[in-house]
Every structure is written in C-alpha cells, then in structure tokens.
Scaffold this motif. Sequence first.
Motif, PDB file in Angstrom:
ATOM      1  N   PRO A   1     -17.731  34.007 -12.382  1.00  0.00           N
ATOM      2  CA  PRO A   1     -16.858  34.693 -11.421  1.00  0.00           C
ATOM      3  C   PRO A   1     -17.636  35.608 -10.487  1.00  0.00           C
ATOM      4  CG  PRO A   1     -16.048  34.938 -13.664  1.00  0.00           C
ATOM      5  CD  PRO A   1     -17.389  34.284 -13.763  1.00  0.00           C
ATOM      6  N   THR A   2     -17.248  35.587  -9.227  1.00  0.00           N
ATOM      7  CA  THR A   2     -17.883  36.450  -8.227  1.00  0.00           C
ATOM      8  C   THR A   2     -17.015  37.654  -7.873  1.00  0.00           C
ATOM      9  OG1 THR A   2     -16.891  35.265  -6.376  1.00  0.00           O
ATOM     10  CG2 THR A   2     -19.047  34.467  -7.175  1.00  0.00           C
ATOM     11  N   GLY A   3     -15.714  37.573  -8.176  1.00  0.00           N
ATOM     12  CA  GLY A   3     -14.784  38.629  -7.779  1.00  0.00           C
ATOM     13  C   GLY A   3     -14.403  38.551  -6.310  1.00  0.00           C
ATOM     14  N   ARG A   4     -14.973  37.586  -5.608  1.00  0.00           N
ATOM     15  CA  ARG A   4     -14.692  37.445  -4.173  1.00  0.00           C
ATOM     16  C   ARG A   4     -13.469  36.550  -3.955  1.00  0.00           C
ATOM     17  NH1 ARG A   4     -20.272  37.186  -4.719  1.00  0.00           N
ATOM     18  NH2 ARG A   4     -21.340  38.898  -3.677  1.00  0.00           N
ATOM     19  N   SER A   5     -12.854  36.717  -2.797  1.00  0.00           N
ATOM     20  CA  SER A   5     -11.686  35.923  -2.422  1.00  0.00           C
ATOM     21  C   SER A   5     -12.048  34.920  -1.341  1.00  0.00           C
ATOM     22  CB  SER A   5     -10.561  36.826  -1.915  1.00  0.00           C
ATOM     23  OG  SER A   5     -10.135  37.693  -2.933  1.00  0.00           O
ATOM     24  N   PHE A   6     -11.224  33.887  -1.220  1.00  0.00           N
ATOM     25  CA  PHE A   6     -11.404  32.904  -0.156  1.00  0.00           C
ATOM     26  C   PHE A   6     -10.055  32.553   0.445  1.00  0.00           C
ATOM     27  CE2 PHE A   6     -10.400  30.190  -3.735  1.00  0.00           C
ATOM     28  CZ  PHE A   6      -9.600  29.210  -3.183  1.00  0.00           C
ATOM     29  N   THR A   7     -10.084  32.103   1.683  1.00  0.00           N
ATOM     30  CA  THR A   7      -8.931  31.540   2.378  1.00  0.00           C
ATOM     31  C   THR A   7      -9.466  30.384   3.213  1.00  0.00           C
ATOM     32  OG1 THR A   7      -7.812  33.677   2.516  1.00  0.00           O
ATOM     33  CG2 THR A   7      -7.061  31.953   4.029  1.00  0.00           C
ATOM     34  N   VAL A   8      -8.984  29.179   2.922  1.00  0.00           N
ATOM     35  CA  VAL A   8      -9.418  27.990   3.663  1.00  0.00           C
ATOM     36  C   VAL A   8      -8.217  27.085   3.904  1.00  0.00           C
ATOM     37  CG1 VAL A   8     -11.802  28.046   2.792  1.00  0.00           C
ATOM     38  CG2 VAL A   8     -10.058  26.712   1.572  1.00  0.00           C
ATOM     39  N   ARG A   9      -8.447  26.070   4.747  1.00  0.00           N
ATOM     40  CA  ARG A   9      -7.422  25.073   5.041  1.00  0.00           C
ATOM     41  C   ARG A   9      -7.782  23.765   4.353  1.00  0.00           C
ATOM     42  NH1 ARG A   9      -2.872  25.714   7.675  1.00  0.00           N
ATOM     43  NH2 ARG A   9      -3.238  24.210   9.289  1.00  0.00           N
ATOM     44  N   GLY A  10      -6.781  22.924   4.157  1.00  0.00           N
ATOM     45  CA  GLY A  10      -6.991  21.608   3.576  1.00  0.00           C
ATOM     46  C   GLY A  10      -5.864  20.677   3.952  1.00  0.00           C
ATOM     47  N   ILE A  11      -5.984  19.445   3.494  1.00  0.00           N
ATOM     48  CA  ILE A  11      -4.956  18.437   3.736  1.00  0.00           C
ATOM     49  C   ILE A  11      -4.860  17.542   2.507  1.00  0.00           C
ATOM     50  CG2 ILE A  11      -6.568  16.847   4.854  1.00  0.00           C
ATOM     51  CD1 ILE A  11      -4.190  16.051   6.724  1.00  0.00           C
ATOM     52  N   GLN A  12      -3.664  17.115   2.199  1.00  0.00           N
ATOM     53  CA  GLN A  12      -3.451  16.161   1.112  1.00  0.00           C
ATOM     54  C   GLN A  12      -2.421  15.139   1.554  1.00  0.00           C
ATOM     55  OE1 GLN A  12      -3.466  17.055  -3.089  1.00  0.00           O
ATOM     56  NE2 GLN A  12      -1.407  16.263  -3.238  1.00  0.00           N
ATOM     57  N   VAL A  13      -2.700  13.892   1.230  1.00  0.00           N
ATOM     58  CA  VAL A  13      -1.767  12.798   1.461  1.00  0.00           C
ATOM     59  C   VAL A  13      -1.395  12.242   0.089  1.00  0.00           C
ATOM     60  CG1 VAL A  13      -1.416  10.534   2.518  1.00  0.00           C
ATOM     61  CG2 VAL A  13      -2.841  12.257   3.679  1.00  0.00           C
ATOM     62  N   SER A  14      -0.116  12.175  -0.180  1.00  0.00           N
ATOM     63  CA  SER A  14       0.382  11.652  -1.450  1.00  0.00           C
ATOM     64  C   SER A  14       1.229  10.420  -1.186  1.00  0.00           C
ATOM     65  CB  SER A  14       1.257  12.694  -2.157  1.00  0.00           C
ATOM     66  OG  SER A  14       0.528  13.876  -2.402  1.00  0.00           O
ATOM     67  N   LYS A  15       0.947   9.350  -1.932  1.00  0.00           N
ATOM     68  CA  LYS A  15       1.771   8.141  -1.859  1.00  0.00           C
ATOM     69  C   LYS A  15       2.741   8.175  -3.036  1.00  0.00           C
ATOM     70  CE  LYS A  15       1.814   3.138  -1.727  1.00  0.00           C
ATOM     71  NZ  LYS A  15       1.018   1.910  -1.729  1.00  0.00           N
ATOM     72  N   PHE A  16       4.014   7.972  -2.727  1.00  0.00           N
ATOM     73  CA  PHE A  16       5.062   8.033  -3.739  1.00  0.00           C
ATOM     74  C   PHE A  16       5.525   6.632  -4.116  1.00  0.00           C
ATOM     75  CE2 PHE A  16       4.902  12.195  -2.092  1.00  0.00           C
ATOM     76  CZ  PHE A  16       5.434  13.044  -3.056  1.00  0.00           C
ATOM     77  N   VAL A  17       5.693   6.426  -5.409  1.00  0.00           N
ATOM     78  CA  VAL A  17       6.262   5.193  -5.951  1.00  0.00           C
ATOM     79  C   VAL A  17       7.291   5.624  -6.996  1.00  0.00           C
ATOM     80  CG1 VAL A  17       5.812   3.090  -7.245  1.00  0.00           C
ATOM     81  CG2 VAL A  17       4.151   3.864  -5.549  1.00  0.00           C
ATOM     82  N   ASP A  18       8.502   5.152  -6.870  1.00  0.00           N
ATOM     83  CA  ASP A  18       9.579   5.496  -7.806  1.00  0.00           C
ATOM     84  C   ASP A  18       9.748   7.010  -7.962  1.00  0.00           C
ATOM     85  OD1 ASP A  18      10.041   2.765  -8.241  1.00  0.00           O
ATOM     86  OD2 ASP A  18       8.565   2.707  -9.866  1.00  0.00           O
ATOM     87  N   GLY A  19       9.583   7.739  -6.859  1.00  0.00           N
ATOM     88  CA  GLY A  19       9.851   9.173  -6.869  1.00  0.00           C
ATOM     89  C   GLY A  19       8.750  10.045  -7.433  1.00  0.00           C
ATOM     90  N   LYS A  20       7.574   9.476  -7.725  1.00  0.00           N
ATOM     91  CA  LYS A  20       6.448  10.264  -8.231  1.00  0.00           C
ATOM     92  C   LYS A  20       5.190   9.935  -7.440  1.00  0.00           C
ATOM     93  CE  LYS A  20       7.992  10.703 -13.017  1.00  0.00           C
ATOM     94  NZ  LYS A  20       7.577  10.547 -14.427  1.00  0.00           N
ATOM     95  N   ILE A  21       4.225  10.843  -7.497  1.00  0.00           N
ATOM     96  CA  ILE A  21       2.962  10.622  -6.795  1.00  0.00           C
ATOM     97  C   ILE A  21       2.152   9.593  -7.570  1.00  0.00           C
ATOM     98  CG2 ILE A  21       0.835  11.665  -5.941  1.00  0.00           C
ATOM     99  CD1 ILE A  21       2.444  14.365  -5.893  1.00  0.00           C
ATOM    100  N   ALA A  22       1.835   8.483  -6.883  1.00  0.00           N
ATOM    101  CA  ALA A  22       1.074   7.400  -7.500  1.00  0.00           C
ATOM    102  C   ALA A  22      -0.377   7.381  -7.034  1.00  0.00           C
ATOM    103  CB  ALA A  22       1.727   6.054  -7.192  1.00  0.00           C
TER     104      ALA A  22
END
Length: 145
Positions: A96-117
């Motif tokens: 642990p560093t005790g430091r904080s971070f703030t970053v951006r990201g992206i996620q793409v989820s494919k759904f099959v039968d109502g759940k992430i596949a």
Amino acid sequence: MTKDANTATQETLGGILEARDWSRMGEAWHEDVVDHDPAPGQAPGLAGIVDFWEEFTTAFPDVTLEADPLVVTDDFITAVFTIHGTHTGPFQGHEPTGRSFTVRGIQVSKFVDGKIAERWGSTDQKGIEEQLQLGSSDVRFVSEG
C-alpha cells in the motif's frame, strides 16, 4: 434479451459491487464468462472475476465507479466510467502507498440470457501507476461494474 433486461442486470451488478457481496456475482455474470482483458494471473470464468474484485476492493476499499455515459443495446452495454480509489492494501505485488487515484476507463459487456457472457475493457493503467507512484510495472485489472 432486451435493453431493459440488460440494464436491470447492470444495475444489479452495481449494487453487488457497492455492497461487496461477492456471493451474488452469479446474478450478473455467466459462470463461464469470457474475459477478453483479464488481470495478470486471473483465473477464467466467474471465479476469476470474483477473485479480482475481492483483491481489488481489499487493495482499494473505498473504490467507486461512476459510469457516464452508458450505451445499451439488446446485446451489449458499453460503459465509460471514472474510477477512484485509495491504495491501502496490497495489490498485484505492490505494498500500500496510501495514495489515491482517479482515472477513466471503458468496458463493453455482451449479454446472453440476461447475464454478462463476455467482457472487454481498458482502464488508464499508466495513470494509476503514476498517481500511486508505483513506477513502471504491470498493473492490470478489469474494471467494471
């Protein structure tokens, strides 16, 4: 499935992540989910997703994800997000560093039968390394909720 069903699952996942209730992850993820961008050493399937989030929230117990925007179709949800956290526990070989971070990201989820596949994702790993002052390392993680 429909946009509404996928959105409901995404909202369920957000609640699970917020509550840190890993026993419920199967409500949002298929048991054999394919993670196209796993963290180093991450096991396949749901077990790997759960292990990642357990480690990540131990290292960054105050972690928050804010999705904006969220693009929803009948098969996919794409989330652009901001993630914040403070490094108070070990993570991928880093003390642990005790430091904080703030970053951006992206996620793409494919759904099959109502759940992430399937999931694809990218987060500003270099930004995390720099803000935590970890130096040049192989910090990699899935992001999302």
